[in-house]
Write a protein that holds these residues in place. Structure first.
Motif, mmCIF file in Angstrom:
data_model
loop_
_atom_site.group_PDB
_atom_site.id
_atom_site.type_symbol
_atom_site.label_atom_id
_atom_site.label_comp_id
_atom_site.label_asym_id
_atom_site.label_seq_id
_atom_site.Cartn_x
_atom_site.Cartn_y
_atom_site.Cartn_z
ATOM 1 N N PHE A 1 -5.355 -3.116 5.843
ATOM 2 C CA PHE A 1 -5.998 -2.555 4.659
ATOM 3 C C PHE A 1 -4.993 -2.654 3.513
ATOM 4 N N LYS A 2 -5.431 -3.253 2.395
ATOM 5 C CA LYS A 2 -4.533 -3.426 1.244
ATOM 6 C C LYS A 2 -5.098 -2.746 0.016
ATOM 7 N N LEU A 3 -4.247 -2.013 -0.651
ATOM 8 C CA LEU A 3 -4.645 -1.314 -1.878
ATOM 9 C C LEU A 3 -3.728 -1.769 -3.010
ATOM 10 N N GLN A 4 -4.340 -2.169 -4.116
ATOM 11 C CA GLN A 4 -3.568 -2.645 -5.270
ATOM 12 C C GLN A 4 -4.077 -2.001 -6.537
ATOM 13 N N VAL A 5 -3.166 -1.581 -7.398
ATOM 14 C CA VAL A 5 -3.569 -1.122 -8.725
ATOM 15 C C VAL A 5 -2.822 -1.988 -9.736
ATOM 16 N N ILE B 1 -1.628 -1.024 4.953
ATOM 17 C CA ILE B 1 -1.519 -0.264 6.202
ATOM 18 C C ILE B 1 -2.311 -0.981 7.295
ATOM 19 N N THR B 2 -1.670 -1.211 8.418
ATOM 20 C CA THR B 2 -2.369 -1.869 9.525
ATOM 21 C C THR B 2 -3.173 -0.818 10.291
ATOM 22 N N SER B 3 -4.114 -1.290 11.101
ATOM 23 C CA SER B 3 -4.950 -0.334 11.833
ATOM 24 C C SER B 3 -4.134 0.472 12.836
ATOM 25 N N ASP B 4 -2.910 0.041 13.169
ATOM 26 C CA ASP B 4 -2.098 0.893 14.046
ATOM 27 C C ASP B 4 -1.039 1.699 13.289
#
Ligand SMILES: [Zn+2]
Length: 304
Positions: free
Chosen positions: A72-76, A89-92
């Protein structure tokens, strides 16, 4: 009798909970080592360290609401003095983050406590879920609206997902690096009716009664915070999910990126015969001399 005072580790985790009587679900996130390691290799000014802590928490908040197997990638991104902040953040539970200051900007010109419009300016917040080459990428995007990252995310939920969501995020890297967040969300089946409205208002009012200082207080455990807020409303805690700092960069990835360019372009970028690629997340240097580049491009030719 045991006279040792109770101490809690601040911890690195996401604590999912449900407030049974109010039909609300939520998450409490706390980051300690994950945050410290994310800023360790950088020489960020204090307001950027704070932003990095906040985006780590927000990424954990948003990712924990999704079922996925991947990254999961979040960018602003904005047109302000800070051009980009991102976290993934990876699923683990492996997390990393970084921030970029626009070229020519003196960080000393930005006051501590500056708002998102003052730091990132106008732009957008986007996230993707990468589950591997043959899967769909889930993508959300919203304009930067709000004074804080939490407000931007709340607006996203209101506009795109149409789920009432309240988020509080705080980070402090003066002293031990601690970041924390609390999120409550109205369950979809509970959208109608006056009672549900009342329940939602109650959950949000209680949530806003906790201060940033308390969210960051290592002597208050997550359990203690949540029971204090919602013990009258049937709070139920689920198993905590562990979070940690880990960069996914590797020599292999850097080599693959380099091979995507024509050799002539790579040679033009060389300084004193060396190509140095620095990971923007963890600042690890990957250095290639001419011989290594020869090998790399010989492999590339062989592979086609
Ligand atoms: Zn790295």
């Amino acid at each position: 009798m045991n006279n040792t005072p109770a101490t809690y580790e601040f911890g690195d985790f996401v604590q999912t909970f449900q407030i049974e009587d109010l039909n609300i679900r939520g998450r409490l996130i706390r980051l300690d080592q994950t945050y410290a390691e994310a800023i360790k290799a950088h020489d960020y000014p204090p307001f950027i360290e704070k932003l990095v802590g906040e985006i780590l928490v927000l990424a954990a908040v948003l990712a924990s609401a999704l079922k996925y197997d991947g990254v999961f990638k979040l960018q602003v991104q904005g047109d302000g003095p800070v051009s980009l902040i991102m976290a993934d953040i990876t699923s683990d539970g492996a997390m990393r983050a970084c921030a970029k200051i626009r070229e020519g900007v003196d960080p000393a010109d930005i006051a501590e406590g500056a708002s998102i419009p003052q730091t990132l300016g106008a732009g957008h917040m986007a996230f993707t879920v990468d589950q591997g080459p043959d899967t769909d990428r889930y993508q959300g995007i919203t304009e930067i609206t709000g004074a804080t990252l939490a407000e931007c995310a709340q607006n996203y939920f209101r506009q795109s997902e149409q789920i009432e969501t309240a988020i509080a995020i705080t980070a402090d890297a003066n002293g031990p690096s601690h970041a924390a967040g609390l999120m409550v969300q109205r369950l979809p089946m509970a959208r109608d009716g006056e009672q549900e409205e009342e329940n939602w208002r109650r959950a949000v009012i209680l949530m806003s009664s906790i201060t940033n200082k308390e969210l960051l207080d290592p002597s208050l455990s997550a359990t203690k915070i949540l029971y204090r807020l919602y013990h009258e409303d049937g709070i139920r805690l689920y198993e905590q999910g562990a979070l940690r700092h880990e960069c996914r960069c590797s020599e292999d990835r850097v080599s693959r990126t380099l091979r995507a360019f024509p050799r002539s372009e790579i040679d033009e970028m060389a300084e004193d015969g060396l190509i140095t690629v620095t990971c923007e997340f963890c600042r690890t240097d990957y250095v290639y001399d001419e011989r290594r580049l020869d090998d790399l491009f010989a492999d590339a030719a062989g592979a086609t």
